[in-house]
Design a protein around this motif. Sequence first.
Motif, mmCIF file in Angstrom:
data_model
loop_
_atom_site.group_PDB
_atom_site.id
_atom_site.type_symbol
_atom_site.label_atom_id
_atom_site.label_comp_id
_atom_site.label_asym_id
_atom_site.label_seq_id
_atom_site.Cartn_x
_atom_site.Cartn_y
_atom_site.Cartn_z
ATOM 1 N N LYS A 45 26.540 64.383 16.943
ATOM 2 C CA LYS A 45 26.607 64.279 15.493
ATOM 3 C C LYS A 45 27.722 65.174 14.965
ATOM 4 N N GLU A 46 28.335 64.757 13.876
ATOM 5 C CA GLU A 46 29.381 65.580 13.270
ATOM 6 C C GLU A 46 28.829 66.941 12.876
ATOM 7 N N ALA A 84 23.868 77.502 32.902
ATOM 8 C CA ALA A 84 22.463 77.693 33.276
ATOM 9 C C ALA A 84 21.917 79.001 32.723
ATOM 10 N N ALA A 85 22.700 80.060 32.782
ATOM 11 C CA ALA A 85 22.252 81.351 32.241
ATOM 12 C C ALA A 85 22.056 81.272 30.735
ATOM 13 N N VAL A 86 22.933 80.537 30.063
ATOM 14 C CA VAL A 86 22.800 80.350 28.613
ATOM 15 C C VAL A 86 21.515 79.610 28.286
ATOM 16 N N LEU A 87 21.231 78.528 29.007
ATOM 17 C CA LEU A 87 20.049 77.723 28.725
ATOM 18 C C LEU A 87 18.762 78.492 29.021
ATOM 19 N N ASN A 88 18.784 79.303 30.072
ATOM 20 C CA ASN A 88 17.596 80.075 30.455
ATOM 21 C C ASN A 88 17.487 81.399 29.706
ATOM 22 N N ASP A 89 18.506 81.726 28.906
ATOM 23 C CA ASP A 89 18.553 83.022 28.223
ATOM 24 C C ASP A 89 18.341 84.144 29.229
ATOM 25 N N ASN A 90 19.151 84.099 30.288
ATOM 26 C CA ASN A 90 18.996 85.034 31.401
ATOM 27 C C ASN A 90 20.326 85.710 31.692
ATOM 28 N N LEU A 134 37.253 78.687 25.016
ATOM 29 C CA LEU A 134 36.350 78.561 23.878
ATOM 30 C C LEU A 134 35.045 79.262 24.218
ATOM 31 N N MET A 135 34.572 80.100 23.302
ATOM 32 C CA MET A 135 33.337 80.860 23.498
ATOM 33 C C MET A 135 32.357 80.476 22.394
ATOM 34 N N ILE A 136 31.230 79.845 22.794
ATOM 35 C CA ILE A 136 30.221 79.388 21.846
ATOM 36 C C ILE A 136 28.994 80.280 21.985
ATOM 37 N N PRO A 137 28.476 80.836 20.902
ATOM 38 C CA PRO A 137 27.307 81.724 20.999
ATOM 39 C C PRO A 137 26.138 81.049 21.710
ATOM 40 N N ALA A 138 25.547 81.753 22.667
ATOM 41 C CA ALA A 138 24.478 81.187 23.489
ATOM 42 C C ALA A 138 23.257 80.753 22.674
ATOM 43 N N PRO A 139 22.779 81.552 21.714
ATOM 44 C CA PRO A 139 21.597 81.109 20.962
ATOM 45 C C PRO A 139 21.825 79.782 20.247
ATOM 46 N N LEU A 140 23.052 79.548 19.799
ATOM 47 C CA LEU A 140 23.354 78.300 19.101
ATOM 48 C C LEU A 140 23.248 77.101 20.034
ATOM 49 N N ILE A 141 23.699 77.264 21.278
ATOM 50 C CA ILE A 141 23.584 76.182 22.258
ATOM 51 C C ILE A 141 22.125 75.787 22.424
ATOM 52 N N ARG A 142 21.258 76.766 22.539
ATOM 53 C CA ARG A 142 19.828 76.480 22.736
ATOM 54 C C ARG A 142 19.225 75.800 21.498
ATOM 55 N N GLU A 143 19.680 76.175 20.324
ATOM 56 C CA GLU A 143 19.195 75.536 19.108
ATOM 57 C C GLU A 143 19.608 74.070 19.042
ATOM 58 N N LEU A 144 20.858 73.800 19.343
ATOM 59 C CA LEU A 144 21.390 72.450 19.192
ATOM 60 C C LEU A 144 20.775 71.466 20.181
ATOM 61 N N LEU A 145 20.303 71.969 21.313
ATOM 62 C CA LEU A 145 19.693 71.075 22.300
ATOM 63 C C LEU A 145 18.519 70.297 21.719
ATOM 64 N N GLY A 146 17.738 70.942 20.892
ATOM 65 C CA GLY A 146 16.567 70.297 20.330
ATOM 66 C C GLY A 146 16.850 69.459 19.110
ATOM 67 N N GLU A 147 18.101 69.469 18.644
ATOM 68 C CA GLU A 147 18.443 68.771 17.407
ATOM 69 C C GLU A 147 19.280 67.516 17.606
ATOM 70 N N ASP A 148 19.923 67.396 18.765
ATOM 71 C CA ASP A 148 20.850 66.284 18.972
ATOM 72 C C ASP A 148 20.697 65.768 20.399
ATOM 73 N N GLN A 149 20.154 64.553 20.529
ATOM 74 C CA GLN A 149 19.912 63.997 21.856
ATOM 75 C C GLN A 149 21.208 63.784 22.626
ATOM 76 N N SER A 150 22.268 63.407 21.936
ATOM 77 C CA SER A 150 23.554 63.193 22.606
ATOM 78 C C SER A 150 24.091 64.502 23.178
ATOM 79 N N PHE A 151 23.897 65.582 22.442
ATOM 80 C CA PHE A 151 24.320 66.889 22.930
ATOM 81 C C PHE A 151 23.500 67.291 24.156
ATOM 82 N N MET A 152 22.196 67.048 24.110
ATOM 83 C CA MET A 152 21.344 67.350 25.260
ATOM 84 C C MET A 152 21.790 66.553 26.486
ATOM 85 N N ARG A 153 22.111 65.273 26.286
ATOM 86 C CA ARG A 153 22.547 64.450 27.403
ATOM 87 C C ARG A 153 23.846 64.980 28.009
#
Length: 249
Positions: A19-20, A84-90, A105-124
């Motif tokens: 999603k945009e 994997a470390a980002v997703l596991n918060d480890n 490019l450096m994307i904040p780890a907590p944001l990655i975990r948030e977006l996974l539950g909001e956008d199925q295409s991103f999760m895929r």
Amino acid sequence: MHNDDIEKLKRLNIFQDVKESTFSRAIAPSFLQSFPAGTVLLRENTSADFLYIVLEGLVEMSAASDDSDTVTEILGPVNLFILAAVLNDNVCLQSARTLTPARILMIPAPLIRELLGEDQSFMRAVVFELARAYRRTVKELKKQKLRSGAKRLANWILREYARQGQNVAMKLPFEKRVLASYLGMTPENLSRGFATLAQYGVQASGGSVLLSDIAALTGYANPSPLIDGDEPSVMTTRGDDGRMEPPTV
């Protein structure tokens, strides 16, 4: 971030078809930075604060234990690391430093975990990247377990030869000590490996390698697509009949 950089980022697999709003949320707090060679980006056993995406340059992944250390992977564009470390918060299992000047490019780890539950295409897309990383790891393990040091070196030379546009006068992209560690060899074993490959047309001098008999080198290396083949950089899609189809480009 410049508009041309944003357009390039939109073409990355992890952002295609999202999603945009997902893309905007991911990019707004992120950093696109240039680093000189030799910059330590992260150290193992520290928190995974960012997801890193290599856009330009080479990054060395390494690990250490007691008095030993090793290069586990060398990543170029366009690859993610510590997903994997980002997703596991480890904590990170590897350290990372730039081997060449690099843009990352450096994307904040907590944001990655948030977006996974909001956008199925991103999760895929994230699952696809995890699968790519897993298959690369299996191939690296097969190289170490199934090949001698000289054959690992021979196959690395063939891959680098292809990457450099089949130029028979190759330039080593990094120091020989880094190459030796990456191939699971000591510097002395690497020198012996080059000596072994001399009979197959390989002449190494300083940071250059001259190849005079590609056919002989290929015959000795015996590359396999199950070990040496690149993983697809984009996801495949299913056609109406359910069969897998390559992506349109």
